[in-house]
Design a protein around this motif. Structure first.
Motif, PDB file in Angstrom:
ATOM      1  N   ASP A 216       0.821  -1.210   0.000  1.00  0.00           N
ATOM      2  CA  ASP A 216       0.000   0.000   0.000  1.00  0.00           C
ATOM      3  C   ASP A 216       0.855   1.261   0.000  1.00  0.00           C
ATOM      4  OD1 ASP A 216      -2.307  -1.516  -0.071  1.00  0.00           O
ATOM      5  OD2 ASP A 216      -2.723  -1.319   2.079  1.00  0.00           O
ATOM      6  N   THR A 217       1.936   1.230   0.763  1.00  0.00           N
ATOM      7  CA  THR A 217       2.847   2.380   0.795  1.00  0.00           C
ATOM      8  C   THR A 217       3.474   2.605  -0.576  1.00  0.00           C
ATOM      9  OG1 THR A 217       3.323   2.006   3.127  1.00  0.00           O
ATOM     10  CG2 THR A 217       4.914   3.317   1.899  1.00  0.00           C
ATOM     11  N   MET A 218       3.928   1.526  -1.190  1.00  0.00           N
ATOM     12  CA  MET A 218       4.534   1.639  -2.512  1.00  0.00           C
ATOM     13  C   MET A 218       3.510   2.077  -3.549  1.00  0.00           C
ATOM     14  SD  MET A 218       6.582  -1.206  -4.758  1.00  0.00           S
ATOM     15  CE  MET A 218       7.972  -1.260  -3.653  1.00  0.00           C
ATOM     16  N   ALA A 219       2.315   1.527  -3.481  1.00  0.00           N
ATOM     17  CA  ALA A 219       1.271   1.885  -4.438  1.00  0.00           C
ATOM     18  C   ALA A 219       0.960   3.377  -4.358  1.00  0.00           C
ATOM     19  CB  ALA A 219       0.019   1.050  -4.178  1.00  0.00           C
ATOM     20  N   THR A 220       0.857   3.890  -3.143  1.00  0.00           N
ATOM     21  CA  THR A 220       0.595   5.322  -2.967  1.00  0.00           C
ATOM     22  C   THR A 220       1.727   6.151  -3.556  1.00  0.00           C
ATOM     23  OG1 THR A 220      -0.697   4.898  -0.974  1.00  0.00           O
ATOM     24  CG2 THR A 220       0.182   7.122  -1.255  1.00  0.00           C
TER      25      THR A 220
END
Length: 81
Positions: A19-23
């Motif tokens: 999720d952090t990377m996707a954001t």
């Protein structure tokens, strides 16, 4: 291309990292997982191709004279870094 929904179980730390990377990348978790699956498939295809190439060289090794002349040519034509 049609898509099929599949269930994948991930631990909380991995979900949070995704999720952090996707954001950061401006995408979503599903897209990252698709990219990851494609990368795993591509890596396996390359590993299989490498194995086939190595097996071919074991069946019929390269001519030592060809290797020596290739090295000499590479030395003579390589750019000076």
């Amino acid at each position: 291309m049609a898509r099929r929904e599949v269930l994948v179980q991930l631990d909380d730390d991995l979900v949070m990292a995704l999720d952090t990377m996707a954001t950061r990348l401006g995408t979503n978790r599903s897209e990252l997982l698709r990219r990851g699956a494609q990368a795993v498939i591509a890596a396996e295809e390359l590993a299989v191709a490498d194995g086939e190439l190595m097996a071919a060289y074991r069946r019929q090794p390269a001519d030592p004279a060809l290797i020596q002349s290739s090295r000499r040519l590479a030395t003579e034509t390589a750019p000076a870094w």
